[in-house]
Design an enzyme around this catalytic site. Structure first.
Site, PDB file in Angstrom:
ATOM      1  N   TYR A  59      32.897  24.133  91.499  1.00 19.04           N
ATOM      2  CA  TYR A  59      33.533  25.058  92.435  1.00 19.04           C
ATOM      3  C   TYR A  59      34.691  24.407  93.182  1.00 19.04           C
ATOM      4  O   TYR A  59      35.643  25.079  93.576  1.00 19.04           O
ATOM      5  CB  TYR A  59      32.514  25.538  93.486  1.00 19.04           C
ATOM      6  CG  TYR A  59      31.727  26.757  93.113  1.00 19.04           C
ATOM      7  CD1 TYR A  59      30.998  26.812  91.937  1.00 19.04           C
ATOM      8  CD2 TYR A  59      31.693  27.859  93.961  1.00 19.04           C
ATOM      9  CE1 TYR A  59      30.240  27.930  91.621  1.00 19.04           C
ATOM     10  CE2 TYR A  59      30.944  28.984  93.645  1.00 19.04           C
ATOM     11  CZ  TYR A  59      30.223  29.008  92.471  1.00 19.04           C
ATOM     12  OH  TYR A  59      29.490  30.118  92.168  1.00 19.04           O
ATOM     13  N   LYS A  82      21.733  19.764  83.292  1.00 26.29           N
ATOM     14  CA  LYS A  82      22.052  19.901  81.864  1.00 26.29           C
ATOM     15  C   LYS A  82      22.339  18.487  81.365  1.00 26.29           C
ATOM     16  O   LYS A  82      23.436  18.169  80.887  1.00 26.29           O
ATOM     17  CB  LYS A  82      23.256  20.851  81.695  1.00 26.29           C
ATOM     18  CG  LYS A  82      23.610  21.204  80.260  1.00 26.29           C
ATOM     19  CD  LYS A  82      22.617  22.121  79.586  1.00 26.29           C
ATOM     20  CE  LYS A  82      23.004  22.332  78.119  1.00 26.29           C
ATOM     21  NZ  LYS A  82      21.967  23.046  77.354  1.00 26.29           N
ATOM     22  N   ASP A 124      19.210  25.827  80.873  1.00 23.11           N
ATOM     23  CA  ASP A 124      19.014  26.959  79.959  1.00 23.11           C
ATOM     24  C   ASP A 124      17.533  27.294  79.833  1.00 23.11           C
ATOM     25  O   ASP A 124      17.117  28.455  79.914  1.00 23.11           O
ATOM     26  CB  ASP A 124      19.666  26.694  78.579  1.00 23.11           C
ATOM     27  CG  ASP A 124      19.337  25.326  78.003  1.00 23.11           C
ATOM     28  OD1 ASP A 124      18.713  24.495  78.699  1.00 23.11           O
ATOM     29  OD2 ASP A 124      19.706  25.079  76.840  1.00 23.11           O
ATOM     30  N   ASP A 148      24.012  29.148  91.649  1.00 24.25           N
ATOM     31  CA  ASP A 148      24.593  30.490  91.776  1.00 24.25           C
ATOM     32  C   ASP A 148      23.988  31.416  90.726  1.00 24.25           C
ATOM     33  O   ASP A 148      23.534  32.520  91.018  1.00 24.25           O
ATOM     34  CB  ASP A 148      26.115  30.398  91.606  1.00 24.25           C
ATOM     35  CG  ASP A 148      26.778  31.762  91.688  1.00 24.25           C
ATOM     36  OD1 ASP A 148      26.443  32.529  92.605  1.00 24.25           O
ATOM     37  OD2 ASP A 148      27.626  32.068  90.820  1.00 24.25           O
ATOM     38  N   ASP A 189      20.818  34.663  91.168  1.00 29.86           N
ATOM     39  CA  ASP A 189      20.969  36.081  90.807  1.00 29.86           C
ATOM     40  C   ASP A 189      19.846  36.465  89.848  1.00 29.86           C
ATOM     41  O   ASP A 189      19.253  37.544  89.954  1.00 29.86           O
ATOM     42  CB  ASP A 189      22.325  36.359  90.137  1.00 29.86           C
ATOM     43  CG  ASP A 189      23.390  36.830  91.117  1.00 29.86           C
ATOM     44  OD1 ASP A 189      23.387  36.355  92.266  1.00 29.86           O
ATOM     45  OD2 ASP A 189      24.226  37.685  90.725  1.00 29.86           O
TER      46      ASP A 189
END
Ligand code: IPM
Ligand code: MG
Length: 354
Positions: free
Chosen positions: A140, A185, A218, A242, A246
């Protein structure tokens, strides 16, 4: 107590839900004999329209001098992704300027609302998790480049940035089920390999009573809907957090229910629902204010140290839900104002907070 609270409604449904949050703050103050001074300021698209800046100096100054910030949502079609100045820059600048590096996003399932979730009710029993999202680093905030035919966003993390957010997660885990899932990851990204090493070191050294596991993002995205009740505290970098939050909001039944707290080294935190500005329903008075009101509870707890009042607000939201005061996202017909008023009523009739 006397507290100064900045109120930043922002865009879309932001001002509508924040109005109900502010009413709850005032009800808490009246009941507990506190004085909360609420001051409104512009941010996001509304601020761009009136000042040209998504985070005007006056808003930043107000936030710096406040004990806490209640925030709505920002963004909308009027200021699309290709606009030179975008509302989102205001929120990102606020997080960075105030050093709000730890974003707490709790997800619980109210059994009365389990039917609002597309997931099977048996998967949702016992879901009580907390995502601690790193908020001022990573992709970001890295250097960005753009030509007509190529673009890049740099993702970088220092060990110090990882340490401090893992420490926040560790402290919170001690007051919960003491299980930490660090999400990365590491099979692909260098930043993730550093993340994993640092998480391992900090938890071993400082939180030996906590159990630490690592999950690849993932696979974690899949486990969150396959066996969500197994998670306690998740800690992860900015963009993964983020996305995963959601996704996790689906567990609760509606993204409109979920609160968040953004905290830094000081006590001055920012509290916002995790939903966006929802331009499609803005101005219709049907947005769900419960995520904002639950954010008010987090504000009372984390910035003002008013734990009893925080718990009372959470109980009042549960009482409003129990009375079936539900906005359309939860399958009901209540307006934003009716939902907010139901919470205020429940607060007022509850026994006095000590
Ligand atoms: C969030 C939002 C923000 C983010 C946007 C509005 C910049 O999606 O708080 O989750 O990506 O952090
Ligand atoms: Mg988001």
């Amino acid at each position: 107590m006397i507290a100064r609270i900045a109120v930043l409604g922002g865009d879309g449904i932001g001002p509508e839900v924040v109005r109900e949050g502010a009413a709850v703050l005032l009800a808490v103050a009246a009941k507990g004999g506190h004085r909360f001074e609420l001051t409104e300021a512009l941010v996001g698209g509304a601020a761009i329209d009136s000042t040209g800046q998504p985070l005007p100096e006056a808003t930043l100054a107000l936030c710096r001098s406040s004990d806490a910030i209640l925030f709505g949502a920002i963004g909308g079609p009027k200021w699309g992704p290709s606009a030179p100045v975008r509302p989102e820059q205001g929120l990102l600048a606020l997080r960075r300027e105030l050093g709000l590096f730890a974003n707490l996003r709790p997800v619980t399932v109210n059994p009365r609302l389990a039917a609002a979730s597309p997931l099977k009710a048996e998967l949702l029993a016992g879901v009580d998790l907390l995502v601690v999202r790193e908020l001022t680093g990573g992709i970001y905030f890295g250097e960005k480049t753009r030509t007509a035919t190529s673009a890049s966003d740099l993702c970088s993390y220092s060990a110090g940035e990882i340490e401090r957010v893992v420490r926040v997660a560790g402290k919170l885990a001690l007051g919960r089920r003491k299980k930490i899932t660090s999400v990365d990851k590491a099979n692909v990204l260098e930043t993730s390999r550093l993340w994993r090493e640092v998480a391992e070191r900090v938890v071993k050294a400082e939180f030996p009573d906590c159990q630490l596991e690592h999950q690849l993002v993932d696979s974690c995205a899949m486990q969150l809907v396959r066996r969500p009740a197994d998670f306690d505290v998740l800690v992860t970098e900015n963009m993964f957090g983020d996305i995963l939050t959601d996704e996790a909001s689906v567990l609760a039944g509606s993204i409109g229910l979920l609160p968040s707290a953004s905290l830094g080294a000081g006590g001055n935190g920012l509290y916002e629902p995790i939903h966006g500005s929802a331009p499609d329903i803005a101005g219709r008075g049907i947005a769900n204010p419960y995520g904002t009101i639950m954010s008010v509870a987090m504000l009372l707890r984390h910035s003002l140290g008013l734990e009893a009042e925080a718990a009372a607000v959470e109980r009042a939201v549960n009482a409003a839900v129990a009375e079936c005061v539900l906005t359309p996202d939860l399958g009901g017909t209540a307006t934003t104002g009716e939902a907010g008023a139901a919470v205020v009523r429940a607060l007022e009739r509850a026994s006095p907070t000590p």
